[in-house]
Write a protein that holds these residues in place. Structure first.
Motif, short mmCIF file in Angstrom:
data_model
loop_
_atom_site.label_atom_id
_atom_site.label_comp_id
_atom_site.label_asym_id
_atom_site.label_seq_id
_atom_site.Cartn_x
_atom_site.Cartn_y
_atom_site.Cartn_z
N UNK A 25 0.55 -1.26 -0.36
CA UNK A 25 -0.09 -0.28 -0.07
C UNK A 25 0.79 1.87 -0.06
N UNK A 26 1.73 1.17 0.78
CA UNK A 26 3.37 2.46 0.57
C UNK A 26 3.40 2.49 0.15
N UNK A 27 4.05 2.12 -1.59
CA UNK A 27 4.07 1.41 -2.96
C UNK A 27 3.57 2.13 -3.66
N UNK A 28 2.14 1.88 -4.19
CA UNK A 28 0.85 2.29 -5.07
C UNK A 28 1.09 3.93 -4.56
N UNK A 29 1.10 3.69 -2.95
CA UNK A 29 0.58 5.42 -3.06
C UNK A 29 1.58 5.99 -3.23
N UNK A 30 3.34 5.88 -2.95
CA UNK A 30 4.02 6.57 -3.77
C UNK A 30 3.82 6.39 -4.93
N UNK A 31 3.45 5.53 -5.81
CA UNK A 31 3.05 5.84 -7.40
C UNK A 31 1.86 6.71 -7.66
N UNK A 32 1.05 6.61 -6.91
CA UNK A 32 0.15 7.51 -6.86
C UNK A 32 0.96 8.74 -7.36
N UNK A 33 1.51 9.14 -5.81
CA UNK A 33 1.70 10.34 -5.76
C UNK A 33 2.90 10.74 -6.93
N UNK A 34 3.88 9.70 -6.83
CA UNK A 34 4.42 10.41 -8.53
C UNK A 34 3.46 10.54 -9.69
N UNK A 35 2.77 9.76 -9.80
CA UNK A 35 1.64 9.97 -11.14
C UNK A 35 0.74 10.11 -11.01
N UNK A 36 0.28 11.88 -10.16
CA UNK A 36 -0.39 12.95 -10.09
C UNK A 36 -1.69 12.82 -9.45
N UNK A 37 -1.69 11.11 -9.36
CA UNK A 37 -3.52 11.15 -9.18
C UNK A 37 -3.70 10.77 -7.10
N UNK A 38 -4.84 11.73 -7.03
CA UNK A 38 -5.02 11.88 -5.68
C UNK A 38 -5.28 10.43 -5.38
N UNK A 39 -5.84 10.21 -4.61
CA UNK A 39 -5.78 8.50 -3.75
C UNK A 39 -6.79 9.43 -2.24
N UNK A 40 -8.22 8.25 -2.28
CA UNK A 40 -8.66 7.05 -3.39
C UNK A 40 -8.42 7.63 -4.61
N UNK A 41 -8.49 6.88 -5.44
CA UNK A 41 -8.35 6.59 -6.89
C UNK A 41 -10.09 7.45 -6.69
N UNK A 42 -10.49 8.18 -8.62
CA UNK A 42 -11.39 7.87 -9.48
C UNK A 42 -12.23 6.82 -9.29
N UNK A 43 -13.45 6.29 -9.63
CA UNK A 43 -13.68 4.89 -9.26
C UNK A 43 -13.31 4.53 -10.76
N UNK A 44 -13.04 4.98 -11.94
CA UNK A 44 -12.84 3.89 -12.88
C UNK A 44 -11.57 3.89 -13.24
N UNK A 45 -10.52 4.39 -11.93
CA UNK A 45 -9.25 4.43 -11.74
C UNK A 45 -8.76 3.12 -10.91
N UNK A 46 -9.15 3.30 -9.43
CA UNK A 46 -9.39 2.20 -8.80
C UNK A 46 -10.23 1.19 -9.30
N UNK A 47 -11.05 0.55 -10.01
CA UNK A 47 -11.75 -0.51 -10.17
C UNK A 47 -10.44 -1.32 -11.30
N UNK A 48 -9.79 -0.05 -12.51
CA UNK A 48 -8.84 -1.00 -13.32
C UNK A 48 -7.44 -1.37 -11.93
N UNK A 49 -7.18 -0.51 -11.00
CA UNK A 49 -6.32 -0.91 -10.91
C UNK A 49 -6.73 -2.14 -9.97
N UNK A 50 -8.24 -2.60 -9.34
CA UNK A 50 -8.65 -3.94 -8.95
C UNK A 50 -8.23 -4.59 -10.30
N UNK A 51 -8.93 -4.20 -10.96
CA UNK A 51 -8.47 -5.53 -12.30
C UNK A 51 -7.16 -6.46 -12.13
N UNK A 52 -6.21 -4.65 -12.46
CA UNK A 52 -4.76 -5.40 -12.26
C UNK A 52 -4.63 -6.40 -11.70
#
Length: 81
Positions: free
Chosen positions: A11-38
């Motif tokens: 979770x810490x690694x993903x949070x850091x990646x979100x920060x580097x990509x400029x995505x807010x957390x919690x992610x918007x639903x479409x991004x969150x669902x794609x992340x779960x699928x991944x």
């Protein structure tokens, strides 16, 4: 306790990646669902690649084991605990 620490670390690694990509957390639903699928696909990739490396059959393993986890279908009654 080990799975909890692993989940926290990932979770810490993903949070850091979100920060580097400029995505807010919690992610918007479409991004969150794609992340779960991944995550689901990535979880199944390890056993599939292991089977390929060992020259074992993959299609029936995918159908019997992986597909239910990825699609969300409930396990067959004989697989229930």
């Amino acid at each position: 306790m080990k799975p909890f620490l692993a989940a926290l670390g990932i979770g810490i690694l993903v949070g850091a990646l979100y920060s580097l990509l400029g995505t807010r957390s919690p992610a918007p639903p479409a991004i969150a669902l794609l992340g779960l699928l991944g995550m689901l696909l990535g979880e199944q990739a390890v056993p599939l690649v292991t089977r390929v490396i060992h020259g074992q059959e993959v299609a029936s393993f995918w159908k019997a084991s992986c597909a239910e986890r990825v699609t969300g279908l409930p396990p067959a009654p004989d697989d229930a605990p």
